[in-house]
Design a protein around this motif. Structure first.
Motif, PDB file in Angstrom:
ATOM      1  N   ASP A 177       0.818  -1.220   0.000  1.00  0.00           N
ATOM      2  CA  ASP A 177       0.000   0.000   0.000  1.00  0.00           C
ATOM      3  C   ASP A 177       0.846   1.262   0.000  1.00  0.00           C
ATOM      4  N   GLN A 178       1.979   1.228   0.687  1.00  0.00           N
ATOM      5  CA  GLN A 178       2.891   2.368   0.705  1.00  0.00           C
ATOM      6  C   GLN A 178       4.252   1.912   0.204  1.00  0.00           C
ATOM      7  N   ILE A 179       4.796   2.662  -0.737  1.00  0.00           N
ATOM      8  CA  ILE A 179       6.093   2.331  -1.343  1.00  0.00           C
ATOM      9  C   ILE A 179       7.129   3.296  -0.788  1.00  0.00           C
ATOM     10  N   PRO A 180       8.181   2.782  -0.122  1.00  0.00           N
ATOM     11  CA  PRO A 180       9.214   3.690   0.389  1.00  0.00           C
ATOM     12  C   PRO A 180       9.967   4.352  -0.761  1.00  0.00           C
ATOM     13  N   MET A 181      10.138   5.679  -0.666  1.00  0.00           N
ATOM     14  CA  MET A 181      10.756   6.425  -1.754  1.00  0.00           C
ATOM     15  C   MET A 181      12.076   7.085  -1.372  1.00  0.00           C
ATOM     16  N   GLN A 182      12.284   7.370  -0.098  1.00  0.00           N
ATOM     17  CA  GLN A 182      13.516   8.052   0.301  1.00  0.00           C
ATOM     18  C   GLN A 182      13.923   7.563   1.682  1.00  0.00           C
ATOM     19  N   TRP A 183      15.224   7.320   1.843  1.00  0.00           N
ATOM     20  CA  TRP A 183      15.759   6.861   3.114  1.00  0.00           C
ATOM     21  C   TRP A 183      16.774   7.877   3.627  1.00  0.00           C
TER      22      TRP A 183
END
Length: 69
Positions: free
Chosen positions: A27-33
């Motif tokens: 449902d949520q895609i990690p985009m920045q770490w």
């Protein structure tokens, strides 16, 4: 803006890939770490289709910069 066959392929292929892969995404895609490896922000999977337009935008801007039609 005039589209030729190559333009249409560069636009359609990533969109088709995104449409096919969207049901399998979380449902949520990690985009920045950050430096610690923690996620700073997420992208909702319903907005992931916007990523399919990036190759087309880069291609068109490259053509415009080089003066191709």
């Amino acid at each position: 803006m005039k589209f030729n066959k190559k333009d249409i392929l560069i636009l359609v292929i990533p969109i088709i890939i995104i449409i096919i892969s969207t049901p399998f995404l979380p449902d949520q895609i990690p985009m920045q770490w950050n430096y610690n490896g923690d996620v700073n922000w997420y992208l909702n999977k319903r907005l992931s289709f916007l990523l399919g337009f990036i190759p087309f935008i880069v291609y068109k801007s490259y053509k415009a910069k080089r003066g191709y039609k």
